[in-house]
Motif scaffolding. Structure first.
Motif, PDB file in Angstrom:
ATOM      1  N   PHE A 194       0.842  -1.207   0.000  1.00 44.45           N
ATOM      2  CA  PHE A 194       0.000   0.000   0.000  1.00 44.45           C
ATOM      3  C   PHE A 194       0.879   1.260   0.000  1.00 44.45           C
ATOM      4  CE2 PHE A 194      -3.504   2.493   2.463  1.00 44.45           C
ATOM      5  CZ  PHE A 194      -3.995   3.024   1.278  1.00 44.45           C
ATOM      6  N   VAL A 195       2.001   1.206   0.704  1.00 44.15           N
ATOM      7  CA  VAL A 195       2.889   2.361   0.720  1.00 44.15           C
ATOM      8  C   VAL A 195       3.548   2.511  -0.663  1.00 44.15           C
ATOM      9  CG1 VAL A 195       4.758   3.512   1.956  1.00 44.15           C
ATOM     10  CG2 VAL A 195       3.246   1.970   3.182  1.00 44.15           C
ATOM     11  N   GLU A 206      -3.174  13.317   1.628  1.00 43.82           N
ATOM     12  CA  GLU A 206      -3.817  13.863   0.430  1.00 43.82           C
ATOM     13  C   GLU A 206      -2.798  14.547  -0.482  1.00 43.82           C
ATOM     14  OE1 GLU A 206      -7.208  16.302   1.386  1.00 43.82           O
ATOM     15  OE2 GLU A 206      -8.179  15.568  -0.445  1.00 43.82           O
ATOM     16  N   LYS A 207      -1.863  15.255   0.129  1.00 42.83           N
ATOM     17  CA  LYS A 207      -0.872  16.012  -0.635  1.00 42.83           C
ATOM     18  C   LYS A 207       0.111  15.093  -1.353  1.00 42.83           C
ATOM     19  CE  LYS A 207       2.515  19.688   0.420  1.00 42.83           C
ATOM     20  NZ  LYS A 207       2.218  20.783  -0.475  1.00 42.83           N
ATOM     21  N   PHE A 208       0.545  14.023  -0.660  1.00 38.42           N
ATOM     22  CA  PHE A 208       1.603  13.178  -1.220  1.00 38.42           C
ATOM     23  C   PHE A 208       1.113  11.803  -1.683  1.00 38.42           C
ATOM     24  CE2 PHE A 208       3.741  16.192   1.607  1.00 38.42           C
ATOM     25  CZ  PHE A 208       4.730  16.688   0.765  1.00 38.42           C
ATOM     26  N   ASN A 209      -0.184  11.547  -1.579  1.00 33.66           N
ATOM     27  CA  ASN A 209      -0.736  10.243  -1.972  1.00 33.66           C
ATOM     28  C   ASN A 209      -0.007   9.078  -1.316  1.00 33.66           C
ATOM     29  OD1 ASN A 209      -2.791  11.175  -3.721  1.00 33.66           O
ATOM     30  ND2 ASN A 209      -1.219  11.635  -5.245  1.00 33.66           N
ATOM     31  N   ILE A 210       0.077   9.124  -0.009  1.00 35.16           N
ATOM     32  CA  ILE A 210       0.748   8.044   0.720  1.00 35.16           C
ATOM     33  C   ILE A 210      -0.008   7.828   2.029  1.00 35.16           C
ATOM     34  CG2 ILE A 210       2.342   9.594   1.957  1.00 35.16           C
ATOM     35  CD1 ILE A 210       4.538   7.478   1.508  1.00 35.16           C
ATOM     36  N   PRO A 211      -0.182   6.571   2.473  1.00 30.76           N
ATOM     37  CA  PRO A 211      -0.806   6.385   3.789  1.00 30.76           C
ATOM     38  C   PRO A 211       0.105   6.943   4.880  1.00 30.76           C
ATOM     39  CG  PRO A 211      -0.021   4.283   2.918  1.00 30.76           C
ATOM     40  CD  PRO A 211       0.129   5.291   1.820  1.00 30.76           C
ATOM     41  N   VAL A 212      -0.482   7.494   5.926  1.00 31.24           N
ATOM     42  CA  VAL A 212       0.278   8.106   7.015  1.00 31.24           C
ATOM     43  C   VAL A 212      -0.118   7.446   8.328  1.00 31.24           C
ATOM     44  CG1 VAL A 212       0.708  10.255   8.283  1.00 31.24           C
ATOM     45  CG2 VAL A 212       0.453  10.315   5.799  1.00 31.24           C
ATOM     46  N   MET A 213       0.893   7.133   9.142  1.00 35.07           N
ATOM     47  CA  MET A 213       0.623   6.502  10.439  1.00 35.07           C
ATOM     48  C   MET A 213       0.619   7.549  11.544  1.00 35.07           C
ATOM     49  SD  MET A 213       2.814   3.500  12.408  1.00 35.07           S
ATOM     50  CE  MET A 213       2.569   2.185  11.240  1.00 35.07           C
ATOM     51  N   ARG A 253       7.285  -3.229 -12.578  1.00 38.23           N
ATOM     52  CA  ARG A 253       6.666  -1.985 -12.096  1.00 38.23           C
ATOM     53  C   ARG A 253       6.948  -1.755 -10.610  1.00 38.23           C
ATOM     54  NH1 ARG A 253       5.709   2.681 -11.421  1.00 38.23           N
ATOM     55  NH2 ARG A 253       3.675   3.455 -10.782  1.00 38.23           N
ATOM     56  N   VAL A 254       6.991  -2.855  -9.847  1.00 38.87           N
ATOM     57  CA  VAL A 254       7.145  -2.721  -8.397  1.00 38.87           C
ATOM     58  C   VAL A 254       8.472  -2.034  -8.033  1.00 38.87           C
ATOM     59  CG1 VAL A 254       8.176  -5.017  -8.033  1.00 38.87           C
ATOM     60  CG2 VAL A 254       6.849  -3.950  -6.197  1.00 38.87           C
ATOM     61  N   LEU A 255       9.502  -2.241  -8.867  1.00 36.64           N
ATOM     62  CA  LEU A 255      10.787  -1.595  -8.572  1.00 36.64           C
ATOM     63  C   LEU A 255      10.714  -0.096  -8.845  1.00 36.64           C
ATOM     64  CD1 LEU A 255      13.310  -4.251  -9.926  1.00 36.64           C
ATOM     65  CD2 LEU A 255      12.371  -3.977  -7.626  1.00 36.64           C
ATOM     66  N   GLU A 256       9.987   0.251  -9.902  1.00 35.86           N
ATOM     67  CA  GLU A 256       9.764   1.685 -10.153  1.00 35.86           C
ATOM     68  C   GLU A 256       9.013   2.307  -8.979  1.00 35.86           C
ATOM     69  OE1 GLU A 256       8.987   0.896 -14.914  1.00 35.86           O
ATOM     70  OE2 GLU A 256       7.510   2.053 -13.789  1.00 35.86           O
ATOM     71  N   MET A 257       8.023   1.564  -8.499  1.00 29.80           N
ATOM     72  CA  MET A 257       7.231   2.065  -7.364  1.00 29.80           C
ATOM     73  C   MET A 257       8.135   2.289  -6.152  1.00 29.80           C
ATOM     74  SD  MET A 257       3.783  -0.207  -7.430  1.00 29.80           S
ATOM     75  CE  MET A 257       2.397   0.151  -8.510  1.00 29.80           C
ATOM     76  N   HIS A 258       9.062   1.367  -5.946  1.00 30.95           N
ATOM     77  CA  HIS A 258       9.991   1.491  -4.824  1.00 30.95           C
ATOM     78  C   HIS A 258      10.747   2.819  -4.933  1.00 30.95           C
ATOM     79  CE1 HIS A 258      13.289  -0.625  -2.212  1.00 30.95           C
ATOM     80  NE2 HIS A 258      12.756   0.429  -1.632  1.00 30.95           N
ATOM     81  N   ALA A 316       8.710   0.034   6.452  1.00 29.26           N
ATOM     82  CA  ALA A 316       7.669   0.211   5.439  1.00 29.26           C
ATOM     83  C   ALA A 316       7.778   1.549   4.718  1.00 29.26           C
ATOM     84  CB  ALA A 316       6.294   0.097   6.096  1.00 29.26           C
ATOM     85  N   HIS A 317       8.631   2.442   5.195  1.00 28.33           N
ATOM     86  CA  HIS A 317       8.714   3.809   4.662  1.00 28.33           C
ATOM     87  C   HIS A 317       7.364   4.504   4.745  1.00 28.33           C
ATOM     88  CE1 HIS A 317      12.784   3.246   3.362  1.00 28.33           C
ATOM     89  NE2 HIS A 317      12.433   2.127   2.782  1.00 28.33           N
ATOM     90  N   ILE A 318       6.686   4.302   5.845  1.00 25.93           N
ATOM     91  CA  ILE A 318       5.415   5.005   6.027  1.00 25.93           C
ATOM     92  C   ILE A 318       5.655   6.214   6.927  1.00 25.93           C
ATOM     93  CG2 ILE A 318       4.704   3.474   7.960  1.00 25.93           C
ATOM     94  CD1 ILE A 318       1.787   3.922   6.964  1.00 25.93           C
ATOM     95  N   PRO A 319       5.213   7.398   6.518  1.00 26.44           N
ATOM     96  CA  PRO A 319       5.361   8.575   7.382  1.00 26.44           C
ATOM     97  C   PRO A 319       4.675   8.341   8.734  1.00 26.44           C
ATOM     98  CG  PRO A 319       4.714   9.255   5.181  1.00 26.44           C
ATOM     99  CD  PRO A 319       4.615   7.758   5.216  1.00 26.44           C
ATOM    100  N   ILE A 320       5.337   8.765   9.809  1.00 26.93           N
ATOM    101  CA  ILE A 320       4.787   8.559  11.158  1.00 26.93           C
ATOM    102  C   ILE A 320       4.762   9.888  11.913  1.00 26.93           C
ATOM    103  CG2 ILE A 320       5.082   7.390  13.377  1.00 26.93           C
ATOM    104  CD1 ILE A 320       6.504   5.141  11.978  1.00 26.93           C
ATOM    105  N   LEU A 321       3.592  10.224  12.455  1.00 25.69           N
ATOM    106  CA  LEU A 321       3.447  11.384  13.333  1.00 25.69           C
ATOM    107  C   LEU A 321       3.234  10.892  14.756  1.00 25.69           C
ATOM    108  CD1 LEU A 321       0.977  13.642  11.256  1.00 25.69           C
ATOM    109  CD2 LEU A 321       3.468  13.501  11.109  1.00 25.69           C
TER     110      LEU A 321
END
Ligand SMILES: Cc1ncc(C[n+]2csc(CCOP(=O)(O)OP(=O)(O)O)c2C)c(N)n1
Lengths: 557, 192
Positions: free
Chosen positions: A96-97, A157-164, A207-212, A132-137
């Protein structure tokens, strides 16, 4: 309505308010202390409400996946779980990230340093930032629970990434004054639509490597955003004093630190980090540059300390770093511990904490409910009567029946994670070549959560375990959340009940090896069934079905 | 009030610690103080030892109370007073409900508890809250509110009674208001 309100809220309540203020439309939770109130509150809000969908998913991975689907369909989403829940959800969190979110997605995770209400491990979910490289607050108080949840939606919303949003027990269950705006959502749940975009949602190589790579680039941008962000802030900075010492901290440790500095009468600047991942590197550089020594105040693992050490290498290589050398790595922190460490940092001769009086220690052991009497008392009494305790191997699992591990029962020989009792019992059965008889216990909630594949595996691989399913018709321990066995959804709608005995048979347990008993009304029958099934050389299952006494009492009111 | 006022509430899970915490926090909020609290939920709380903290003052940072700094300790169960008293010092007020439930791991007698606590503070009060509430109101669940009333009427708690009553109304469903306000007032009669 758009009124500003000021009231007392619990951290978990403030998170729910924050999500509502951010226009959340889709929420999926799996209960677990200290996060459970979040699901309970959303469940109340979503009842008869076409602007919010809510479910108690069957486990955390399913909550995560529901959120992935809803986010891909453009909705504003949130999932909440306790620390261990992320382990279960991880397999779907990582991709998902990579794909990123479409509708903003916020994952609330509650850790429990000191294990006030957790067995298993003293997990530190900050580690998922690196993994996971998920942003954490990391909010520290109830006001920040509100503010940071709103901000998490904004970042997502700004970066299209799930945030923890990562909280701990002392944040989740902390109450304090919160100022917030209530507004009724402008969105409807039915707005969602999945628009095909294979390039975005299919994680197949190459594609998954590009996503990485795209993910790493995104994190770089978020790092810049973090550096600009007001939520990383210096407190107690006095430009007239040339302090050679500083403290870096985050989450509830920040509150304890400010308290500690007041207690010890010390003037040391404090850099409070709202972002844990990615770290606002430039802010940390600027903060440590003029310092001779710095104290990192963080609970559990020294993740932050290691990052600061790495930054200091080229920024200020003479910087002396204090952290886990003077603060514990096990258990939560408190102001007195930090006051002592801060005094050591400042080189002032010791801060003296008031000596606590010497008193005998008493400890009320947690127990099954007595008024009204929990049916588990009868189950465990029957087990003691029917099965030779020195011979059988008893496997525990996660739920109220964990208390079978303590006095007066002292039954379990091992206890791990949700659903693991069956799997481990199977391993023991195989290792002993059938010479030992493992007896495993599992609740209805936990059976639905993770028991099904485990039982299938044991049956198919010809185990000899006896499984006792404690069906009290609810997920009790975490505050009575509905599960598929009881015919109610998270929005309070009825849904056809799933019968555990049908599942057991479908997984391959022979009909003669399965029995449903009522441990209260038919105690003798329960003893007899246990005695009989204990002798079997195949997987056998006893469903001890009796409604949770608290639930029964409430239903009668 | 310059210094933060620290209250430790201790007892066993199910005794209504959180209700008491909510009333205290709300009353302090109404009075214009900054407030922070901390409580625990979950399995170890099922009939087990529990502690909750309420702190109010001009500016409160941590939700946790440090050992030796409690101004007021309210023990809803007698043996738990030994745990709560770890947060107390010579000047702390310790209010103890004369009610015991077995620990399942070695119980302490009233006499032992009394002896140990009088060494901690000069202001240790054993109050028959459960018994009085049961006798006068027919329920003992309000014994925490009774102890709160006891603290108020004896000036052990720097909050106004009308704000506590307002807090009861803000934090509880209407059907419980009368009972709880009665429990609060009932304590007046046992003021020394
Ligand atoms: C992965 C994970 N998620 C959540 C929890 C929190 N948790 C502890 S017990 C429990 C539910 C147990 O329900 P059930 O098996 O029905 O037992 P009961 O409490 O009703 O006896 C949950 C969700 C956990 N320990 N691990």
């Amino acid at each position: 309505m758009n009124d500003s309100q000021k009231t007392i809220l619990m951290g978990n309540e403030a998170i729910v308010k924050g999500a509502m203020a951010a226009g959340v439309q889709f929420v999926a939770c799996y209960p677990g202390t200290p996060s459970s109130e979040i699901g309970i509150l959303f469940s109340q809000i979503a009842t008869n409400n076409d602007r919010l969908y809510f479910e108690f998913s069957t486990n955390e991975k399913l909550a995560m996946e529901a959120v992935v689907g809803a986010s891909f369909s453009g909705l504003r989403c949130l999932a909440a779980m306790k620390s261990f829940g992320v382990n279960v959800a991880l397999d779907s969190l990582l991709p998902f990230v990579y794909t990123g979110s479409k509708g903003p997605a916020v994952i609330v995770v509650a850790d429990d340093p000191s294990c006030h209400s957790s067995a298993q491990s003293e997990e530190n979910s900050r580690g998922f930032g690196q993994l996971a490289h998920i942003p954490i607050l990391e909010p520290s108080n109830a006001q920040e629970c509100f503010d940071f949840t709103c901000l998490a939606f904004e970042i997502s919303e700004k970066f299209n990434i799930p945030v923890m949003v990562r909280i701990t027990t002392r944040v989740a269950h902390q109450r304090g004054i919160v100022e917030f705006k209530v507004q009724s959502s402008k969105y409807k749940v039915s707005e969602g639509e999945f628009v095909k975009d294979k390039n975005r949602f299919v994680t197949m190589p190459p594609r998954v490597l590009e996503m990485h790579q795209e993910l790493l680039d995104k994190i770089g941008k978020i790092r810049e955003f973090a550096t600009q962000s007001e939520i990383n802030k210096i407190y107690r900075e006095d430009p007239s004093v040339n302090s050679n010492a500083g403290i870096i901290t985050s989450g509830v440790s920040f509150l304890h630190t400010m308290e500690a500095l007041e207690m010890a009468g010390l003037d040391i600047p404090v850099l409070k980090l709202g972002f844990f991942y990615p770290l606002p590197e430039q802010k940390i550089r600027d903060f440590i540059r003029p310092l001779e020594k710095v104290l990192i105040v963080e609970e559990l693992d020294p993740y932050l300390e290691k990052e600061v050490a790495a930054i200091a290498k080229d920024e200020n290589c003479r910087l002396k770093i204090f952290g886990k050398n003077i603060l514990p790595e096990v258990g939560e922190l408190n102001p007195a511990l930090i006051a002592k460490a801060a005094a050591e940092l400042a080189g002032v001769s010791g801060y003296e904490a008031p000596e606590p009086p010497e008193l005998s220690s008493v400890k009320h052991v947690a127990r099954f409910c007595t008024v009204p009497a929990c049916p588990y008392w009868r189950v465990f009494a029957a087990v003691k009567k029917a099965i030779p305790e020195n011979k059988a191997v008893f496997g525990g699992d996660i739920g109220c029946y964990m208390l079978g591990a303590g006095p007066p029962h002292n039954l379990y020989d091992f206890l791990f994670s949700m659903g693991s009792g069956i799997g481990i019992a199977h391993g023991i059965s195989k290792a002993a070549g059938g010479r030992q008889k493992p007896v495993a216990f599992i609740g209805d909630g936990t059976f639905f959560h993770a028991g099904l594949p485990a039982l299938l595996n044991a049956v198919y691989n010809k185990s000899n375990i006896l499984l006792v399913i404690l069906d009290n018709r609810i997920t009790a321990m975490t505050g009575h959340q509905p599960n598929p066995g009881m015919g109610k959804t998270g929005e309070g709608e009825s849904s056809p009940e799933v019968k555990i005995e049908n599942i057991v048979l479908a997984l391959g347990v022979k009909p003669e090896n399965m029995k449903v008993v009522d441990p209260v009304d038919d105690f003798e029958g329960t003893v007899k069934a246990l005695q009989e099934f204990y002798q079997k050389n195949e997987v056998s299952v006893i469903v001890a079905r009796r409604i949770c006494a608290l639930l029964e009492k409430r239903a009668k009111r | 009030m310059d210094k933060t006022f620290n209250i430790v509430i201790c007892g066993v899970g199910g005794q209504g610690l959180v209700t008491l915490l909510n009333v205290l926090a709300r009353a302090a909020f109404i009075e214009g103080y900054d407030v922070k609290t901390s409580e625990l939920h979950g399995l170890s709380q099922r009939g087990g030892s529990v502690e909750a903290y309420v702190r109010f003052g001009r500016r409160v940072w941590s939700p946790i109370i440090s050992k030796g700094t409690a101004d007021l300790v309210i023990a809803l169960e007698e043996q738990e007073a030994l745990n709560g008293a770890r947060f107390a010092g010579k000047k702390s007020v310790i209010l103890i409900n004369r009610f015991q439930t077995p620990t399942l791991s070695g119980d302490a007698s009233f006499e032992q508890i009394r002896q140990e606590l009088t060494k901690v503070s000069e202001k240790v009060f054993f109050v028959g809250a459960s018994e009085i509430c049961q006798k006068e109101l027919g329920v003992e669940v309000v014994s925490g509110i009774y102890l709160l009333g006891y603290a108020l009427h004896n000036n052990y708690l720097p909050l106004k009674k009308e704000n506590v009553i307002e807090a009861i109304k803000k934090t509880m469903p209407e059907k419980f208001w009368e009972l709880n306000i009665k429990a609060l007032e009932l304590a007046k009669q046992s003021t020394k």
